[in-house]
Scaffold this motif. Structure first.
Motif, PDB file in Angstrom:
ATOM      1  N   GLY A   1      17.984  55.157  -4.181  1.00  0.00           N
ATOM      2  CA  GLY A   1      18.714  55.721  -5.464  1.00  0.00           C
ATOM      3  C   GLY A   1      17.955  56.646  -6.443  1.00  0.00           C
ATOM      4  O   GLY A   1      16.944  57.096  -6.078  1.00  0.00           O
ATOM      5  N   ALA A   2      18.842  57.147  -7.536  1.00  0.00           N
ATOM      6  CA  ALA A   2      18.280  58.158  -8.136  1.00  0.00           C
ATOM      7  C   ALA A   2      17.333  57.505  -9.422  1.00  0.00           C
ATOM      8  O   ALA A   2      16.479  58.094  -9.826  1.00  0.00           O
ATOM      9  N   ASP A   3      17.205  55.969  -9.089  1.00  0.00           N
ATOM     10  CA  ASP A   3      16.282  55.370 -10.106  1.00  0.00           C
ATOM     11  C   ASP A   3      14.916  55.256  -9.781  1.00  0.00           C
ATOM     12  O   ASP A   3      13.952  54.693 -10.289  1.00  0.00           O
ATOM     13  N   GLN A   4      14.738  55.913  -8.559  1.00  0.00           N
ATOM     14  CA  GLN A   4      13.361  55.880  -7.784  1.00  0.00           C
ATOM     15  C   GLN A   4      12.103  56.930  -8.767  1.00  0.00           C
ATOM     16  O   GLN A   4      12.380  57.681  -9.279  1.00  0.00           O
ATOM     17  N   ILE A   5      10.971  56.110  -8.793  1.00  0.00           N
ATOM     18  CA  ILE A   5       9.873  56.913  -9.701  1.00  0.00           C
ATOM     19  C   ILE A   5       8.922  57.261  -8.896  1.00  0.00           C
ATOM     20  O   ILE A   5       8.403  56.500  -7.815  1.00  0.00           O
ATOM     21  N   PHE A   6       8.614  58.626  -8.869  1.00  0.00           N
ATOM     22  CA  PHE A   6       7.414  59.240  -8.035  1.00  0.00           C
ATOM     23  C   PHE A   6       6.101  59.398  -8.893  1.00  0.00           C
ATOM     24  O   PHE A   6       6.328  59.761 -10.128  1.00  0.00           O
ATOM     25  N   SER A   7       4.865  59.210  -8.466  1.00  0.00           N
ATOM     26  CA  SER A   7       3.552  59.650  -8.588  1.00  0.00           C
ATOM     27  C   SER A   7       3.750  61.208  -8.622  1.00  0.00           C
ATOM     28  O   SER A   7       4.462  61.694  -7.944  1.00  0.00           O
ATOM     29  N   ASN A   8       2.932  61.371  -9.576  1.00  0.00           N
ATOM     30  CA  ASN A   8       2.637  63.020  -9.725  1.00  0.00           C
ATOM     31  C   ASN A   8       1.800  63.537  -8.596  1.00  0.00           C
ATOM     32  O   ASN A   8       0.780  63.021  -8.510  1.00  0.00           O
ATOM     33  N   PRO A   9       2.135  64.470  -7.609  1.00  0.00           N
ATOM     34  CA  PRO A   9       1.306  64.961  -6.538  1.00  0.00           C
ATOM     35  C   PRO A   9       0.463  66.033  -6.869  1.00  0.00           C
ATOM     36  O   PRO A   9      -0.515  66.460  -6.337  1.00  0.00           O
ATOM     37  N   LEU A  10       0.631  66.554  -7.981  1.00  0.00           N
ATOM     38  CA  LEU A  10       0.060  67.721  -8.504  1.00  0.00           C
ATOM     39  C   LEU A  10      -1.599  67.377  -8.748  1.00  0.00           C
ATOM     40  O   LEU A  10      -2.493  68.139  -8.066  1.00  0.00           O
ATOM     41  N   PRO A  11      -2.296  66.553  -9.191  1.00  0.00           N
ATOM     42  CA  PRO A  11      -3.370  66.143  -9.503  1.00  0.00           C
ATOM     43  C   PRO A  11      -4.237  65.886  -8.136  1.00  0.00           C
ATOM     44  O   PRO A  11      -5.259  66.317  -7.927  1.00  0.00           O
ATOM     45  N   GLN A  12      -3.404  65.517  -7.175  1.00  0.00           N
ATOM     46  CA  GLN A  12      -4.127  65.139  -5.964  1.00  0.00           C
ATOM     47  C   GLN A  12      -4.370  66.256  -5.190  1.00  0.00           C
ATOM     48  O   GLN A  12      -5.357  66.533  -4.359  1.00  0.00           O
ATOM     49  N   VAL A  13      -3.592  67.477  -5.273  1.00  0.00           N
ATOM     50  CA  VAL A  13      -3.337  68.666  -4.733  1.00  0.00           C
ATOM     51  C   VAL A  13      -4.704  69.319  -5.307  1.00  0.00           C
ATOM     52  O   VAL A  13      -5.722  70.221  -4.841  1.00  0.00           O
ATOM     53  N   LEU A  14      -4.648  69.446  -6.562  1.00  0.00           N
ATOM     54  CA  LEU A  14      -5.791  69.942  -7.330  1.00  0.00           C
ATOM     55  C   LEU A  14      -7.194  69.584  -6.978  1.00  0.00           C
ATOM     56  O   LEU A  14      -8.327  70.221  -6.777  1.00  0.00           O
ATOM     57  N   ILE A  15      -7.397  68.088  -6.906  1.00  0.00           N
ATOM     58  CA  ILE A  15      -8.694  67.443  -6.658  1.00  0.00           C
ATOM     59  C   ILE A  15      -8.995  67.903  -5.163  1.00  0.00           C
ATOM     60  O   ILE A  15     -10.326  67.944  -4.862  1.00  0.00           O
ATOM     61  N   LEU A  16      -7.979  68.077  -4.248  1.00  0.00           N
ATOM     62  CA  LEU A  16      -8.432  68.483  -2.829  1.00  0.00           C
ATOM     63  C   LEU A  16      -9.030  69.756  -2.894  1.00  0.00           C
ATOM     64  O   LEU A  16     -10.060  70.140  -2.392  1.00  0.00           O
ATOM     65  N   THR A  17      -8.341  70.515  -3.520  1.00  0.00           N
ATOM     66  CA  THR A  17      -8.953  72.015  -3.764  1.00  0.00           C
ATOM     67  C   THR A  17     -10.431  71.896  -4.391  1.00  0.00           C
ATOM     68  O   THR A  17     -11.219  72.600  -4.106  1.00  0.00           O
ATOM     69  N   ALA A  18     -10.300  71.181  -5.452  1.00  0.00           N
ATOM     70  CA  ALA A  18     -11.804  70.973  -6.377  1.00  0.00           C
ATOM     71  C   ALA A  18     -12.801  70.519  -5.454  1.00  0.00           C
ATOM     72  O   ALA A  18     -13.923  70.710  -5.245  1.00  0.00           O
ATOM     73  N   ILE A  19     -12.372  69.536  -4.464  1.00  0.00           N
ATOM     74  CA  ILE A  19     -13.638  68.926  -3.531  1.00  0.00           C
ATOM     75  C   ILE A  19     -13.944  69.981  -2.506  1.00  0.00           C
ATOM     76  O   ILE A  19     -15.211  70.170  -2.413  1.00  0.00           O
ATOM     77  N   VAL A  20     -13.005  70.971  -2.081  1.00  0.00           N
ATOM     78  CA  VAL A  20     -13.528  71.968  -1.218  1.00  0.00           C
ATOM     79  C   VAL A  20     -14.428  72.921  -2.028  1.00  0.00           C
ATOM     80  O   VAL A  20     -15.288  73.431  -1.443  1.00  0.00           O
TER      81      VAL A  20
END
Length: 125
Positions: free
Chosen positions: A72-91
């Motif tokens: 349903g619409a009440d689903q809460i998602f974690s923010n994926p942007l920090p994970q993408v930024l960290i992956l770039t920062a690791i590289v």
């Protein structure tokens, strides 16, 4: 507020305490050590602390992976942007470390030492 709830609140911030300790260890190593390899290690510890901070901030209480399902619409998602930024920062961090190690090798070949004080003494007339 009872002691137990204070302890639980403090322990709930454990990742931020680890971030602070790692950040200080990395900063101390960069500033206090004159060996270039140790400074690179300090830089990597400092960088890991920043990664931990970003990863800690992206966690949403009760959130799930940001994959759209039939829920349903009440689903809460974690923010994926920090994970993408960290992956770039690791590289970028790996590339920076490799470049730093290459420069240290060239310094060692040129001066026969990787200690900053030794190199400064050699360069001063």
């Amino acid at each position: 507020m009872t002691e137990m709830s204070e302890f639980a609140e403090l322990f709930g911030l454990f990742n931020y305490w680890v971030f602070i300790v790692l950040l200080l260890i990395g900063l101390y190593t960069i500033i206090a050590k004159s060996n270039y390899i140790k400074r690179l290690i300090g830089l990597n510890v400092f960088q890991s602390a920043v990664f931990l901070l970003y990863i800690s901030m992206d966690k949403v209480e009760g959130g799930t992976a940001p994959i759209i399902l039939d829920a349903g619409a009440d689903q809460i998602f974690s923010n994926p942007l920090p994970q993408v930024l960290i992956l770039t920062a690791i590289v970028v961090g790996i590339a920076t470390t490799a470049l730093g190690l290459a420069i240290v090798v060239r310094i060692r070949e040129q001066f026969g030492s990787i200690e900053e004080q030794d190199i400064l003494e050699m360069e001063t007339p």
